[in-house]
Design a protein around this motif. Structure first.
Motif, PDB file in Angstrom:
ATOM      1  N   GLN A 139       7.941  -5.850  13.292  1.00 36.91           N
ATOM      2  CA  GLN A 139       8.491  -4.783  12.438  1.00 36.91           C
ATOM      3  C   GLN A 139       9.853  -4.385  12.989  1.00 36.91           C
ATOM      4  O   GLN A 139      10.021  -4.267  14.193  1.00 36.91           O
ATOM      5  CB  GLN A 139       7.598  -3.547  12.487  1.00 36.91           C
ATOM      6  CG  GLN A 139       6.254  -3.730  11.821  1.00 36.91           C
ATOM      7  CD  GLN A 139       5.414  -2.465  11.906  1.00 36.91           C
ATOM      8  OE1 GLN A 139       5.554  -1.674  12.823  1.00 36.91           O
ATOM      9  NE2 GLN A 139       4.530  -2.276  10.954  1.00 36.91           N
ATOM     10  N   ASP A 174      -2.999   4.951  -3.486  1.00 37.21           N
ATOM     11  CA  ASP A 174      -4.174   5.762  -3.164  1.00 37.21           C
ATOM     12  C   ASP A 174      -4.084   7.174  -3.718  1.00 37.21           C
ATOM     13  O   ASP A 174      -5.095   7.867  -3.811  1.00 37.21           O
ATOM     14  CB  ASP A 174      -4.388   5.799  -1.647  1.00 37.21           C
ATOM     15  CG  ASP A 174      -5.364   4.719  -1.196  1.00 37.21           C
ATOM     16  OD1 ASP A 174      -5.932   4.042  -2.085  1.00 37.21           O
ATOM     17  OD2 ASP A 174      -5.554   4.552   0.013  1.00 37.21           O
ATOM     18  N   CYS A 219       0.829  -1.209   0.000  1.00 35.55           N
ATOM     19  CA  CYS A 219       0.000   0.000   0.000  1.00 35.55           C
ATOM     20  C   CYS A 219       0.859   1.252   0.000  1.00 35.55           C
ATOM     21  O   CYS A 219       1.801   1.357   0.787  1.00 35.55           O
ATOM     22  CB  CYS A 219      -0.872   0.054   1.258  1.00 35.55           C
ATOM     23  SG  CYS A 219      -2.027  -1.282   1.391  1.00 35.55           S
ATOM     24  N   LYS A 244      -6.054   3.005   4.774  1.00 33.07           N
ATOM     25  CA  LYS A 244      -5.450   1.721   4.374  1.00 33.07           C
ATOM     26  C   LYS A 244      -6.502   0.604   4.318  1.00 33.07           C
ATOM     27  O   LYS A 244      -6.450  -0.260   3.435  1.00 33.07           O
ATOM     28  CB  LYS A 244      -4.351   1.350   5.369  1.00 33.07           C
ATOM     29  CG  LYS A 244      -3.664   0.035   5.075  1.00 33.07           C
ATOM     30  CD  LYS A 244      -2.583  -0.256   6.100  1.00 33.07           C
ATOM     31  CE  LYS A 244      -2.030  -1.643   5.927  1.00 33.07           C
ATOM     32  NZ  LYS A 244      -1.040  -1.982   6.971  1.00 33.07           N
TER      33      LYS A 244
HETATM   34  O1  LIG Z   1      -5.296   6.604   2.757  1.00 35.32           O
HETATM   35  C1  LIG Z   1      -4.363   5.846   3.001  1.00 35.32           C
HETATM   36  C2  LIG Z   1      -3.477   6.037   4.092  1.00 35.32           C
HETATM   37  C3  LIG Z   1      -2.440   5.139   4.291  1.00 35.32           C
HETATM   38  N1  LIG Z   1      -2.259   4.095   3.454  1.00 35.32           N
HETATM   39  C4  LIG Z   1      -1.135   3.156   3.660  1.00 35.32           C
HETATM   40  O2  LIG Z   1      -1.226   2.556   4.915  1.00 35.32           O
HETATM   41  C5  LIG Z   1       0.062   2.204   5.376  1.00 35.32           C
HETATM   42  C6  LIG Z   1       0.255   2.651   6.824  1.00 35.32           C
HETATM   43  O3  LIG Z   1       0.151   4.055   6.926  1.00 35.32           O
HETATM   44  P1  LIG Z   1       1.278   4.949   7.651  1.00 35.32           P
HETATM   45  O4  LIG Z   1       0.861   6.349   7.549  1.00 35.32           O
HETATM   46  O5  LIG Z   1       2.615   4.560   7.114  1.00 35.32           O
HETATM   47  O6  LIG Z   1       1.081   4.490   9.156  1.00 35.32           O
HETATM   48  P2  LIG Z   1       2.169   3.901  10.181  1.00 35.32           P
HETATM   49  O7  LIG Z   1       1.858   4.457  11.526  1.00 35.32           O
HETATM   50  O8  LIG Z   1       3.546   4.033   9.673  1.00 35.32           O
HETATM   51  O9  LIG Z   1       1.762   2.377  10.148  1.00 35.32           O
HETATM   52  C7  LIG Z   1       1.424   1.591  11.260  1.00 35.32           C
HETATM   53  O10 LIG Z   1       0.102   1.838  11.696  1.00 35.32           O
HETATM   54  C8  LIG Z   1      -0.938   1.551  10.743  1.00 35.32           C
HETATM   55  C9  LIG Z   1      -2.313   1.705  11.379  1.00 35.32           C
HETATM   56  O11 LIG Z   1      -2.338   2.619  12.360  1.00 35.32           O
HETATM   57  C10 LIG Z   1      -0.859   0.115  10.251  1.00 35.32           C
HETATM   58  O12 LIG Z   1      -1.851  -0.086   9.268  1.00 35.32           O
HETATM   59  C11 LIG Z   1       0.520  -0.122   9.680  1.00 35.32           C
HETATM   60  O13 LIG Z   1       0.623  -1.449   9.195  1.00 35.32           O
HETATM   61  C12 LIG Z   1       1.559   0.149  10.768  1.00 35.32           C
HETATM   62  O14 LIG Z   1       2.869  -0.043  10.219  1.00 35.32           O
HETATM   63  C13 LIG Z   1       1.062   2.855   4.405  1.00 35.32           C
HETATM   64  O15 LIG Z   1       1.560   1.857   3.522  1.00 35.32           O
HETATM   65  C14 LIG Z   1       0.217   3.847   3.648  1.00 35.32           C
HETATM   66  O16 LIG Z   1       0.681   4.046   2.345  1.00 35.32           O
HETATM   67  C15 LIG Z   1      -3.127   3.877   2.389  1.00 35.32           C
HETATM   68  O17 LIG Z   1      -2.969   2.939   1.621  1.00 35.32           O
HETATM   69  N2  LIG Z   1      -4.157   4.768   2.200  1.00 35.32           N
END
Ligand SMILES: O=c1ccn([C@@H]2O[C@H](COP(=O)(O)OP(=O)(O)O[C@H]3O[C@H](CO)[C@@H](O)[C@H](O)[C@H]3O)[C@@H](O)[C@H]2O)c(=O)[nH]1
Ligand SMILES: [Mn+2]
Length: 375
Positions: A349, A150, A114, A291
């Motif tokens: 992770q 997205d 994603c 996501k």
């Molecule tokens: O509208 C959106 C927003 C985010 N994402 C994807 O969702 C993932 C996680 O988003 P991120 O902003 O990177 O959040 P993090 O806090 O880094 O991620 C942690 O927290 C997220 C939920 O809070 C989990 O889904 C993730 O797996 C976990 O690594 C990334 O690949 C984004 O590209 C989408 O696909 N669409």
């Protein structure tokens, strides 16, 4: 095998994984117990040192803030103490998996990556993650990689198109020389040196190809324009026009590597995994659910294209650091006795994009080296 073990298996066959008690449970209990004792002492201190009514309002507020933080941390510790108290380790037997299943009997795996924002998640990082999962130690005919974008960004599509060409060199390089990690960005950033049996010329050739790709990508990201060269004549590029924005765009699905096409092989002539770009429709007036919404769309799209038995999901900033992860997960899912009860396998992770001197403790070494080892 350490300690007593409760194992899977079935039908007289040895299990594909084992659940073991680690050897040094007492040490872990001591570790957990001392921290818990520390928490109790802090709570005791707070209860017996309530700031007097007459003290400054700042002192009151700071004291209250600290109390809330300490209560929360203490509660978190108590909630997670249960796993520390009775720790278990899981061990997989991938050799048994290989003995039991030929490559053509292994299940198909759909991998979802994603991404949401080409500014925050640079396309070079995104395709390095995609390349790391394309290079899994798994039959490529059984692998289908989906990138969900997205932002619906033409630059990300261009990057994936570039990755589909680079993969023809990168995947055989990884497999021939057992490269780890298989994200080119992480591999070359770690100051990698040639692997066994990999001649310095071969290594330098790969490094040069990667540098060319990086330079090309940087110039496209910088200018925001897709070059007008024959390689960019892929019909997918025609999906974009000036009206498309990250928050308002129609759906795009493009298969960049299709096994049914003859050219879908790497430089050694081996099959490549299927590679699909997907941007779900987004409209400003409609909730897109971040996501979760993108995973929903990915399940729908992949069920039409490949519909594999197993789904693996990684964020675009979480490359695979272990090329055997799929086989590890399958040891749980395919175990004859317990596999039926397992629907979800989660990997820990590890963070390595940390700030200088790691002031925030981001690699969470204690969690990975002490806590998670035993969960
Ligand atoms: O509208 C959106 C927003 C985010 N994402 C994807 O969702 C993932 C996680 O988003 P991120 O902003 O990177 O959040 P993090 O806090 O880094 O991620 C942690 O927290 C997220 C939920 O809070 C989990 O889904 C993730 O797996 C976990 O690594 C990334 O690949 C984004 O590209 C989408 O696909 N669409
Ligand atoms: Mn993230």
């Amino acid at each position: 095998m350490a300690g007593s073990s409760v194992s899977g298996g079935g039908g007289g066959r040895p299990p594909l994984f084992a659940t073991e008690k680690p050897k040094r449970v007492l040490a872990y209990r001591l570790y957990a117990g001392t921290i818990f004792a520390g928490i109790l002492l802090i709570w005791f201190y707070r209860a017996t040192h309530i700031p007097a009514r007459g003290s400054s309002s700042l002192g009151w507020r700071a004291g209250l803030g600290l109390l809330v933080a300490e209560l929360w941390f203490g509660l978190y510790w108590v909630l997670t103490l249960s796993v520390r108290w009775n720790p278990v380790r899981r061990a997989t037997f991938k050799d048994r998996l290989s003995e039991r299943y030929d490559d053509d009997q292994l299940p198909g795996v759909d991998i979802f990556v994603c991404t949401a924002d080409p500014a925050l998640e640079p396309p070079m990082l995104v395709i390095s993650t995609v390349l790391s999962v394309m290079a899994y130690d798994y039959p490529p005919e059984k692998l289908n990689i989906y990138l969900s974008d997205d932002a619906g960004s033409a630059v990300t599509f261009y990057a994936l198109h570039e990755a589909s060409e680079f993969a023809k060199h990168w995947i055989p390089f990884c497999k021939n020389y057992k490269v780890e990690p298989r994200s080119p960005a992480a591999y070359f950033a770690k100051g990698a040196t040639p692997h066994d049996a990999c001649s310095p010329q071969e290594f330098l050739r790969m490094k040069e190809l990667y540098k060319d790709l990086t330079d090309r990508m940087n110039s496209v990201v910088h200018s925001g324009k897709i070059p007008e060269v024959p390689e960019c004549n892929h019909r997918g590029f025609s999906e974009w026009n000036e009206t498309i924005t990250s928050g308002d765009h129609p759906s795009v699905v493009q298969i960049l590597i299709d096994r049914n096409k003859r050219k879908a092989v790497d430089v050694d002539g081996n099959a490549l995994p299927k590679l699909v770009y997907m941007a779900r429709e987004k409209r400003p007036q409609e909730q897109h659910h971040f996501k979760a919404g993108s995973l929903n769309a990915l399940i729908r799209v992949s069920s039409v294209i490949s519909n594999s038995l197993v789904i693996l999901n990684v964020d675009c900033d979480m490359y695979s650091n272990n090329s055997e992860s799929i086989r590890d997960a399958l040891c749980f899912f395919l175990d004859e006795e317990q596999g039926q009860d397992i629907g979800f396998v989660q990997y820990p992770q590890n963070f390595d994009n940390v700030v200088h001197n790691d002031s925030y403790g981001n690699p969470i070494n204690v969690v990975n080296e002490v806590n998670r080892k035993i969960i």
